[in-house]
Scaffold this motif. Structure first.
Motif, PDB file in Angstrom:
ATOM      1  N   ASN A   4       0.848  -1.187   0.000  1.00  0.00           N
ATOM      2  CA  ASN A   4       0.000   0.000   0.000  1.00  0.00           C
ATOM      3  C   ASN A   4       0.885   1.239   0.000  1.00  0.00           C
ATOM      4  OD1 ASN A   4       0.583   0.847   2.771  1.00  0.00           O
ATOM      5  ND2 ASN A   4      -0.608  -0.919   3.412  1.00  0.00           N
ATOM      6  N   SER A   5       0.266   2.367  -0.179  1.00  0.00           N
ATOM      7  CA  SER A   5       1.046   3.606  -0.280  1.00  0.00           C
ATOM      8  C   SER A   5       1.247   4.292   1.070  1.00  0.00           C
ATOM      9  CB  SER A   5       0.353   4.565  -1.250  1.00  0.00           C
ATOM     10  OG  SER A   5      -0.944   4.847  -0.805  1.00  0.00           O
ATOM     11  N   ASN A   6       0.787   3.677   2.158  1.00  0.00           N
ATOM     12  CA  ASN A   6       0.901   4.314   3.471  1.00  0.00           C
ATOM     13  C   ASN A   6       2.318   4.301   4.033  1.00  0.00           C
ATOM     14  OD1 ASN A   6      -1.828   4.697   3.304  1.00  0.00           O
ATOM     15  ND2 ASN A   6      -2.362   3.010   4.652  1.00  0.00           N
ATOM     16  N   ASN A   7       3.063   3.229   3.782  1.00  0.00           N
ATOM     17  CA  ASN A   7       4.417   3.088   4.314  1.00  0.00           C
ATOM     18  C   ASN A   7       5.386   2.738   3.198  1.00  0.00           C
ATOM     19  OD1 ASN A   7       4.142   3.552   7.084  1.00  0.00           O
ATOM     20  ND2 ASN A   7       3.488   1.449   7.481  1.00  0.00           N
ATOM     21  N   SER A   8       6.656   2.938   3.465  1.00  0.00           N
ATOM     22  CA  SER A   8       7.690   2.522   2.522  1.00  0.00           C
ATOM     23  C   SER A   8       7.606   1.017   2.319  1.00  0.00           C
ATOM     24  CB  SER A   8       9.075   2.870   3.063  1.00  0.00           C
ATOM     25  OG  SER A   8       9.195   4.255   3.266  1.00  0.00           O
ATOM     26  N   ILE A   9       7.953   0.569   1.133  1.00  0.00           N
ATOM     27  CA  ILE A   9       7.877  -0.860   0.818  1.00  0.00           C
ATOM     28  C   ILE A   9       8.789  -1.665   1.745  1.00  0.00           C
ATOM     29  CG2 ILE A   9       8.396  -2.591  -0.954  1.00  0.00           C
ATOM     30  CD1 ILE A   9       7.324  -0.604  -3.034  1.00  0.00           C
ATOM     31  N   TYR A  10       9.979  -1.160   2.024  1.00  0.00           N
ATOM     32  CA  TYR A  10      10.884  -1.933   2.879  1.00  0.00           C
ATOM     33  C   TYR A  10      10.325  -2.099   4.286  1.00  0.00           C
ATOM     34  CZ  TYR A  10      13.070   1.825   5.676  1.00  0.00           C
ATOM     35  OH  TYR A  10      13.318   2.829   6.573  1.00  0.00           O
ATOM     36  N   ILE A  11       9.584  -1.109   4.769  1.00  0.00           N
ATOM     37  CA  ILE A  11       8.943  -1.209   6.088  1.00  0.00           C
ATOM     38  C   ILE A  11       7.805  -2.228   6.040  1.00  0.00           C
ATOM     39  CG2 ILE A  11       7.546   0.041   7.799  1.00  0.00           C
ATOM     40  CD1 ILE A  11      10.478   0.789   7.969  1.00  0.00           C
ATOM     41  N   ALA A  40      12.998 -11.745  -5.748  1.00  0.00           N
ATOM     42  CA  ALA A  40      12.314 -12.382  -6.878  1.00  0.00           C
ATOM     43  C   ALA A  40      10.948 -12.922  -6.446  1.00  0.00           C
ATOM     44  CB  ALA A  40      13.168 -13.511  -7.444  1.00  0.00           C
ATOM     45  N   ASP A  41      10.887 -13.508  -5.258  1.00  0.00           N
ATOM     46  CA  ASP A  41       9.622 -14.072  -4.760  1.00  0.00           C
ATOM     47  C   ASP A  41       8.538 -13.015  -4.602  1.00  0.00           C
ATOM     48  OD1 ASP A  41      10.664 -16.625  -4.670  1.00  0.00           O
ATOM     49  OD2 ASP A  41      10.953 -16.645  -2.488  1.00  0.00           O
ATOM     50  N   ILE A  42       8.916 -11.858  -4.065  1.00  0.00           N
ATOM     51  CA  ILE A  42       7.903 -10.827  -3.813  1.00  0.00           C
ATOM     52  C   ILE A  42       7.904  -9.731  -4.879  1.00  0.00           C
ATOM     53  CG2 ILE A  42       7.800 -11.277  -1.340  1.00  0.00           C
ATOM     54  CD1 ILE A  42       9.511  -8.780  -0.895  1.00  0.00           C
ATOM     55  N   GLN A  43       8.729  -9.903  -5.880  1.00  0.00           N
ATOM     56  CA  GLN A  43       8.787  -9.021  -7.046  1.00  0.00           C
ATOM     57  C   GLN A  43       9.098  -7.563  -6.702  1.00  0.00           C
ATOM     58  OE1 GLN A  43       5.044  -9.869  -8.973  1.00  0.00           O
ATOM     59  NE2 GLN A  43       5.877 -11.714  -9.934  1.00  0.00           N
ATOM     60  N   ASN A  47      17.594  -4.205  -3.882  1.00  0.00           N
ATOM     61  CA  ASN A  47      18.016  -3.134  -2.968  1.00  0.00           C
ATOM     62  C   ASN A  47      16.973  -2.875  -1.885  1.00  0.00           C
ATOM     63  OD1 ASN A  47      20.444  -2.696  -4.321  1.00  0.00           O
ATOM     64  ND2 ASN A  47      19.516  -1.209  -5.715  1.00  0.00           N
ATOM     65  N   THR A  48      15.698  -3.063  -2.229  1.00  0.00           N
ATOM     66  CA  THR A  48      14.625  -2.879  -1.248  1.00  0.00           C
ATOM     67  C   THR A  48      14.706  -3.956  -0.171  1.00  0.00           C
ATOM     68  OG1 THR A  48      13.212  -1.905  -2.953  1.00  0.00           O
ATOM     69  CG2 THR A  48      12.120  -2.679  -0.962  1.00  0.00           C
ATOM     70  N   VAL A  49      14.930  -5.193  -0.587  1.00  0.00           N
ATOM     71  CA  VAL A  49      15.070  -6.291   0.381  1.00  0.00           C
ATOM     72  C   VAL A  49      16.325  -6.080   1.218  1.00  0.00           C
ATOM     73  CG1 VAL A  49      15.380  -8.788   0.659  1.00  0.00           C
ATOM     74  CG2 VAL A  49      13.759  -7.914  -1.046  1.00  0.00           C
ATOM     75  N   MET A  50      17.392  -5.641   0.603  1.00  0.00           N
ATOM     76  CA  MET A  50      18.630  -5.371   1.342  1.00  0.00           C
ATOM     77  C   MET A  50      18.382  -4.308   2.406  1.00  0.00           C
ATOM     78  SD  MET A  50      21.677  -6.497   1.345  1.00  0.00           S
ATOM     79  CE  MET A  50      22.439  -6.157   2.899  1.00  0.00           C
ATOM     80  N   ARG A  51      17.621  -3.295   2.052  1.00  0.00           N
ATOM     81  CA  ARG A  51      17.283  -2.245   3.019  1.00  0.00           C
ATOM     82  C   ARG A  51      16.432  -2.810   4.158  1.00  0.00           C
ATOM     83  NH1 ARG A  51      14.514   3.627   1.654  1.00  0.00           N
ATOM     84  NH2 ARG A  51      14.969   4.536   3.679  1.00  0.00           N
ATOM     85  N   GLY A  54      18.682  -4.889   6.394  1.00  0.00           N
ATOM     86  CA  GLY A  54      19.518  -3.983   7.177  1.00  0.00           C
ATOM     87  C   GLY A  54      18.747  -3.351   8.315  1.00  0.00           C
ATOM     88  N   HIS A  55      17.515  -2.956   8.027  1.00  0.00           N
ATOM     89  CA  HIS A  55      16.643  -2.363   9.050  1.00  0.00           C
ATOM     90  C   HIS A  55      16.397  -3.360  10.184  1.00  0.00           C
ATOM     91  CE1 HIS A  55      13.234  -0.110  10.701  1.00  0.00           C
ATOM     92  NE2 HIS A  55      12.480  -1.184  10.554  1.00  0.00           N
ATOM     93  N   LEU A  56      16.083  -4.603   9.828  1.00  0.00           N
ATOM     94  CA  LEU A  56      15.825  -5.632  10.839  1.00  0.00           C
ATOM     95  C   LEU A  56      17.107  -6.020  11.575  1.00  0.00           C
ATOM     96  CD1 LEU A  56      13.244  -7.833   8.890  1.00  0.00           C
ATOM     97  CD2 LEU A  56      12.787  -6.240  10.779  1.00  0.00           C
TER      98      LEU A  56
END
Length: 122
Positions: A4-11, A40-43, A47-51, A54-56
């Protein structure tokens, strides 16, 4: 995964991983998918997954074994529980209580609804 557009995708991805930890779909010391595999699984962009990872990792929920991958820390569930509980109390409950007050819903009525929704009622 739907975003959704409420939060950043990485969050949003981090929140989903945290939900999986809380529901015991992922346990402490479990290896999680590699950055590329998960992306690839979540398309999404790797870099988004890496972020996300890193956050976690910054929160102590994940750790990296260099050359092997990312793992869920032993105390991840406790960390997530504490963090999510504080977030819920600070962000969600005030609005919830406001609506309860406006709609004149008392705690006894709320308890009945809660028991019914969680199948706790005899």
């Amino acid at each position: 995964m739907e975003f959704n557009s409420n939060n950043s995708i990485y969050i949003q991805i981090a929140d989903r991983i945290c939900e999986q930890i809380l529901s015991d779909e992922i346990a402490g010391e479990d290896r999680i998918p590699s950055v590329r595999e998960f992306a690839a699984d979540i398309q999404v962009n790797p870099n988004t997954v890496m972020r996300t990872y890193g956050h976690l990792q910054d929160q102590g929920i994940l750790y990296n074994k260099r050359g092997i991958g990312y793992f869920v820390s032993d105390n991840a569930k406790d960390i997530v529980m504490k963090t999510k509980k504080a977030e819920f109390i600070k962000e969600s409950l005030p609005e919830f209580f406001k609506m309860m007050d406006l709609l004149k819903i008392d705690f006894k009525e709320l308890e009945k609804i809660y028991k019914k929704s969680t199948n706790l009622q005899n």
